[in-house]
Design a protein around this motif. Sequence first.
Motif, PDB file in Angstrom:
ATOM      1  N   LEU A  71      27.931  39.178  28.044  1.00 41.34           N
ATOM      2  CA  LEU A  71      27.811  39.973  29.749  1.00 41.34           C
ATOM      3  C   LEU A  71      26.697  40.001  30.076  1.00 41.34           C
ATOM      4  CD1 LEU A  71      29.972  41.738  31.307  1.00 41.34           C
ATOM      5  CD2 LEU A  71      28.808  43.553  29.535  1.00 41.34           C
ATOM      6  N   PHE A 127      34.537  38.658  33.869  1.00 43.80           N
ATOM      7  CA  PHE A 127      34.256  39.622  32.764  1.00 43.80           C
ATOM      8  C   PHE A 127      34.785  40.210  31.463  1.00 43.80           C
ATOM      9  CE2 PHE A 127      31.582  39.914  36.608  1.00 43.80           C
ATOM     10  CZ  PHE A 127      30.478  40.260  36.879  1.00 43.80           C
ATOM     11  N   TRP A 148      35.202  39.859  27.496  1.00 44.74           N
ATOM     12  CA  TRP A 148      33.926  40.944  26.927  1.00 44.74           C
ATOM     13  C   TRP A 148      34.017  42.739  27.887  1.00 44.74           C
ATOM     14  CZ3 TRP A 148      31.822  37.293  29.285  1.00 44.74           C
ATOM     15  CH2 TRP A 148      30.864  35.911  28.776  1.00 44.74           C
ATOM     16  N   ALA A 168      36.212  45.667  33.243  1.00 43.72           N
ATOM     17  CA  ALA A 168      36.277  44.108  34.154  1.00 43.72           C
ATOM     18  C   ALA A 168      35.876  44.147  36.097  1.00 43.72           C
ATOM     19  CB  ALA A 168      36.476  42.662  33.834  1.00 43.72           C
TER      20      ALA A 168
END
Length: 248
Positions: free
Chosen positions: A108, A164, A167, A173
């Motif tokens: 991330l 995103f 993760w 996200a």
Amino acid sequence: MATAATPLEAGRTRTRTGPRDGVVRHLGADDRSSTRVRIVDGALGCLARQGIAKTTVDDIARAAGLSRATVYRTFPQGKEGILAAVVETEVARLFSSLAVAMGEATDLEDVLVAGMVEGARRLRSHGALGYLLEHEPGAILPFLTFSELDRVLLVAGDLAAPFFARWLAPEQASRAAEWAVRIVLAYVADPAPGTDLTDPEDTRRLVRSFVLPGILALRNSAEERSQTTTSSTTAYQPTTNLQGGSAP
């Protein structure tokens, strides 16, 4: 006499009634034809040298090495249509480069750093954008404030969010992508002394100190709510008596 729309206004008229990712969705095979690309690139050169107000269709035709008639056949709306295509094409090019940079991230923190550095580098080195921010800020700055900024953030956040999602949950996200985009746009409009988002080490320090903690807190909060809901549901499950029925 009517004034020509700014590039962002021109792009907005093409997407006002469509989905919020319509700017990029509109790009198709025709947009990538050699004639359209030559006209768009010619317009970018003109904007970088003399801005919107002084640029004419004739200027763009000369820069593209095409006749005025060819330009109007390709863009019947004239300058406004060309400016809309410039916005659409440059957004697509930006997110193409972001996809390469962010797609190679392994965690991330890396995806945040990669996206912010690439975005800052591309925008800070953009000749046309730089000229407009310096000489015609009224064409750009209104789109970095208030409701227009919200629209930009929604579009950019939706496009960046999938990177995103490896993760983070979808809502998280989108929030993370929006935060990253907001920071980059603020930097491009008014670079802060002491922080250079085009430098990976500077950006990593910023991400570790301020961005990542907020995102992780958001994720942890969501996980805690989910665990609380699961525990509450389990606690109220009816027990079964020896005859197979539910206990009163």
